[in-house]
Design a protein around this motif. Structure first.
Motif, PDB file in Angstrom:
ATOM      1  N   ASN A 169       0.842  -1.187   0.000  1.00  0.00           N
ATOM      2  CA  ASN A 169       0.000   0.000   0.000  1.00  0.00           C
ATOM      3  C   ASN A 169       0.887   1.251   0.000  1.00  0.00           C
ATOM      4  OD1 ASN A 169      -1.460   2.299   1.569  1.00  0.00           O
ATOM      5  ND2 ASN A 169      -3.117   0.945   0.894  1.00  0.00           N
ATOM      6  N   ILE A 170       0.735   2.092  -1.011  1.00  0.00           N
ATOM      7  CA  ILE A 170       1.638   3.238  -1.200  1.00  0.00           C
ATOM      8  C   ILE A 170       1.577   4.206  -0.031  1.00  0.00           C
ATOM      9  CG2 ILE A 170       2.119   5.261  -2.637  1.00  0.00           C
ATOM     10  CD1 ILE A 170       1.227   3.643  -5.048  1.00  0.00           C
ATOM     11  N   ASN A 171       0.363   4.540   0.426  1.00  0.00           N
ATOM     12  CA  ASN A 171       0.223   5.501   1.526  1.00  0.00           C
ATOM     13  C   ASN A 171       0.777   4.953   2.833  1.00  0.00           C
ATOM     14  OD1 ASN A 171      -1.015   7.474  -0.092  1.00  0.00           O
ATOM     15  ND2 ASN A 171      -3.041   6.562   0.204  1.00  0.00           N
ATOM     16  N   GLU A 172       0.496   3.682   3.083  1.00  0.00           N
ATOM     17  CA  GLU A 172       1.017   3.051   4.295  1.00  0.00           C
ATOM     18  C   GLU A 172       2.547   3.007   4.255  1.00  0.00           C
ATOM     19  OE1 GLU A 172       0.803  -1.196   6.768  1.00  0.00           O
ATOM     20  OE2 GLU A 172      -0.232  -0.980   4.829  1.00  0.00           O
ATOM     21  N   LYS A 173       3.086   2.669   3.090  1.00  0.00           N
ATOM     22  CA  LYS A 173       4.547   2.603   2.947  1.00  0.00           C
ATOM     23  C   LYS A 173       5.181   3.973   3.175  1.00  0.00           C
ATOM     24  CE  LYS A 173       6.310   2.303  -1.137  1.00  0.00           C
ATOM     25  NZ  LYS A 173       6.849   1.898  -2.456  1.00  0.00           N
ATOM     26  N   LYS A 174       4.579   5.007   2.627  1.00  0.00           N
ATOM     27  CA  LYS A 174       5.111   6.365   2.795  1.00  0.00           C
ATOM     28  C   LYS A 174       5.179   6.749   4.264  1.00  0.00           C
ATOM     29  CE  LYS A 174       4.320  11.167   1.393  1.00  0.00           C
ATOM     30  NZ  LYS A 174       3.447  12.092   0.612  1.00  0.00           N
TER      31      LYS A 174
END
Length: 310
Positions: A106-111
């Motif tokens: 998940n891009i947002n979680e990773k960020k």
């Protein structure tokens, strides 16, 4: 049980690197593996991570058998190895983002996790720098951030403070304790006894591929015959006088070396004044007196007969 190793045997041709080693690590522990270079610490870690094949034994993590293809288990693990493993062509941010992305899709979680990891190791100000532009201490911090960014339940630190300055070393040790407080189980390998003694809740001393002593630092020290050592500065004392000191009931051992008398005292009936009165009565001059409590180095000496090698 987070880690269970039974009768692990690993050989390199005719050399036995790990010799029927067994250990169990419970959830929430900081488990220290203490031993000299070449004792089998890193080989044991690599076997636990299924990075090495081994001759025999059984390894379970989180109650499941660990295998090279056990990807669900590996997602719960973070590894910070002795050799710094980052990409020179990527920036600080890009390195952490890459390693976090191996587990978090998940891009947002990773960020958010990457930002959190940078904040944790205090490396945000260097986010656009490349590894070659970092000091040794900052490079170690980057290595740690890459290993912990996905919030693993088990984190392995293999000699993470080798070659760093004292300030960075203290920062790394404090960070490991914070990770443990937040719920991570830690395996910490080192040949620096003072680090293991400072942060680990339980310790296994390894030499020649085997665990030769196991327990909390208090339990290990209780295996010693003495609980205090006196170091007395003295210009000269005879062998006969040292022999007389050794006859005092609560004296375990006494020796003279390089202008100092070293006296180990037993766990009971300790009376330092008796020692000093003995010296005064025989007109044995002495200078400063130091008192030391047992250390892990004393434990290592007891079980191996030698000092911890670098």
């Amino acid at each position: 049980m987070v880690v269970k190793v039974e009768n692990l045997l690993k050989k390199y041709k005719n050399v036995t690197a790990v010799n029927n080693l067994s250990l169990e690590i419970k959830e929430g522990e900081i488990f220290g593996i203490l031993g000299p270079n070449g004792s089998g610490k890193t080989t044991t870690i690599n076997c636990i991570l299924s990075l090495l094949k081994y001759e025999s034994g059984n390894i379970e993590l989180f109650g499941e058998k660990m295998k090279p293809e056990a990807y669900e288990i590996k997602r719960k693990i973070g590894a910070v190895m002795q050799e710094v493993a980052v990409f020179d062509e990527l920036t600080v941010y890009e390195n952490i983002d890459y390693f976090c992305g191996l587990y978090i899709k998940n891009i947002n979680e990773k960020k958010d996790l990457v930002e959190e990891a940078m904040e944790f190791v205090k490396i945000k100000d260097y986010r656009k720098r490349y590894p070659k532009e970092l000091s040794g201490g900052l490079l170690r911090r980057l290595n740690i951030a890459c290993g912990i960014s996905h919030k693993p339940k088990l984190i392995i630190f293999d000699e993470p403070t080798v070659g760093v300055d004292p300030q960075s070393r203290n920062y790394i040790l404090e960070g490991i304790q914070k990770l443990n407080s937040s719920g991570a189980t830690i395996i910490y390998t080192s040949h620096y006894m003072e680090e293991v003694e400072q942060i680990c809740t339980r310790i296994g001393i390894v030499d020649k591929g085997s665990i030769i002593a196991l327990g909390s630092k208090e339990e290990l020290k209780n295996k010693l015959e003495f609980n205090k050592r006196l170091i007395i500065e003295n210009s000269k004392v005879s062998e006969e006088e040292i022999a007389e000191i050794q006859k005092i009931p609560f004296v375990i051992s006494a020796k003279y070396d390089n202008g100092k008398i070293f006296i180990s005292l037993s766990k009971s009936d300790i009376n330092v004044l008796t020692i000093l009165e003995y010296l005064k009565d025989r007109n044995i001059e002495f200078g400063s007196i130091q008192s030391e409590v047992p250390t892990l180095n004393d434990v290592f000496l007891k079980f191996t007969g030698k000092k911890l090698r670098d």
